[in-house]
Design a protein around this motif. Structure first.
Motif, PDB file in Angstrom:
ATOM      1  N   ASP A  15      46.701  38.100  36.312  1.00 10.68           N
ATOM      2  CA  ASP A  15      47.778  37.811  35.369  1.00 10.68           C
ATOM      3  C   ASP A  15      48.648  36.631  35.787  1.00 10.68           C
ATOM      4  O   ASP A  15      49.529  36.223  35.039  1.00 10.68           O
ATOM      5  N   HIS A  16      48.396  36.080  36.971  1.00 12.27           N
ATOM      6  CA  HIS A  16      49.150  34.923  37.459  1.00 12.27           C
ATOM      7  C   HIS A  16      48.879  33.734  36.532  1.00 12.27           C
ATOM      8  O   HIS A  16      47.769  33.559  36.036  1.00 12.27           O
ATOM      9  N   LEU A  17      49.889  32.921  36.292  1.00  8.58           N
ATOM     10  CA  LEU A  17      49.752  31.782  35.388  1.00  8.58           C
ATOM     11  C   LEU A  17      49.475  30.489  36.147  1.00  8.58           C
ATOM     12  O   LEU A  17      50.031  30.245  37.211  1.00  8.58           O
ATOM     13  N   LEU A  18      48.603  29.679  35.570  1.00  7.56           N
ATOM     14  CA  LEU A  18      48.301  28.348  36.101  1.00  7.56           C
ATOM     15  C   LEU A  18      48.608  27.324  35.026  1.00  7.56           C
ATOM     16  O   LEU A  18      48.228  27.496  33.867  1.00  7.56           O
ATOM     17  N   LEU A  19      49.268  26.265  35.406  1.00  4.13           N
ATOM     18  CA  LEU A  19      49.538  25.186  34.472  1.00  4.13           C
ATOM     19  C   LEU A  19      48.304  24.287  34.336  1.00  4.13           C
ATOM     20  O   LEU A  19      47.402  24.318  35.172  1.00  4.13           O
ATOM     21  N   PHE A  20      48.282  23.503  33.293  1.00  2.00           N
ATOM     22  CA  PHE A  20      47.169  22.604  32.998  1.00  2.00           C
ATOM     23  C   PHE A  20      46.793  21.766  34.223  1.00  2.00           C
ATOM     24  O   PHE A  20      45.631  21.688  34.604  1.00  2.00           O
ATOM     25  N   LYS A  21      47.788  21.161  34.835  1.00  2.00           N
ATOM     26  CA  LYS A  21      47.540  20.294  36.000  1.00  2.00           C
ATOM     27  C   LYS A  21      46.927  21.080  37.161  1.00  2.00           C
ATOM     28  O   LYS A  21      46.030  20.586  37.840  1.00  2.00           O
ATOM     29  N   ASP A  22      47.411  22.316  37.377  1.00  3.46           N
ATOM     30  CA  ASP A  22      46.857  23.169  38.437  1.00  3.46           C
ATOM     31  C   ASP A  22      45.375  23.442  38.189  1.00  3.46           C
ATOM     32  O   ASP A  22      44.553  23.382  39.105  1.00  3.46           O
ATOM     33  N   PHE A  23      45.050  23.779  36.928  1.00  4.61           N
ATOM     34  CA  PHE A  23      43.662  24.047  36.557  1.00  4.61           C
ATOM     35  C   PHE A  23      42.777  22.846  36.869  1.00  4.61           C
ATOM     36  O   PHE A  23      41.717  22.984  37.480  1.00  4.61           O
ATOM     37  N   CYS A  24      43.201  21.655  36.462  1.00  3.01           N
ATOM     38  CA  CYS A  24      42.425  20.442  36.698  1.00  3.01           C
ATOM     39  C   CYS A  24      42.209  20.200  38.189  1.00  3.01           C
ATOM     40  O   CYS A  24      41.111  19.802  38.609  1.00  3.01           O
ATOM     41  N   THR A  25      43.238  20.460  38.978  1.00  2.00           N
ATOM     42  CA  THR A  25      43.124  20.287  40.427  1.00  2.00           C
ATOM     43  C   THR A  25      42.123  21.284  41.010  1.00  2.00           C
ATOM     44  O   THR A  25      41.268  20.907  41.816  1.00  2.00           O
ATOM     45  N   ILE A  26      42.209  22.531  40.597  1.00  2.00           N
ATOM     46  CA  ILE A  26      41.319  23.579  41.129  1.00  2.00           C
ATOM     47  C   ILE A  26      39.864  23.281  40.810  1.00  2.00           C
ATOM     48  O   ILE A  26      38.993  23.428  41.665  1.00  2.00           O
TER      49      ILE A  26
END
Length: 70
Positions: A15-26
């Protein structure tokens, strides 16, 4: 050269949230590419924060996306 698979740490709550930029980095993918996926209806299911319009997804959605990519 060894390629390391993308993984999500087991201790991350779905349920933790990731922002768009975080997703792209991961996923090690340029933001421009992910924006194009979104425009074409591919990639993970995104949500928007109320008020500021920032795109986010959950860790659970990230895991679902990575399983489908493998």
């Amino acid at each position: 050269m060894t390629i390391k698979p993308i993984g999500v740490p087991n201790d991350w709550d779905n349920d933790h949230l990731l922002l768009f930029k975080d997703f792209c980095t991961i996923i090690q993918t340029p933001e421009r590419t992910v924006r194009e996926w979104r425009r074409c209806g591919r990639g993970p299911q995104w949500q928007r924060f109320n008020g500021n319009g920032a795109l986010y997804l959950t860790v659970g959605e990230l895991r679902r996306f990575l399983q489908g990519a493998g």
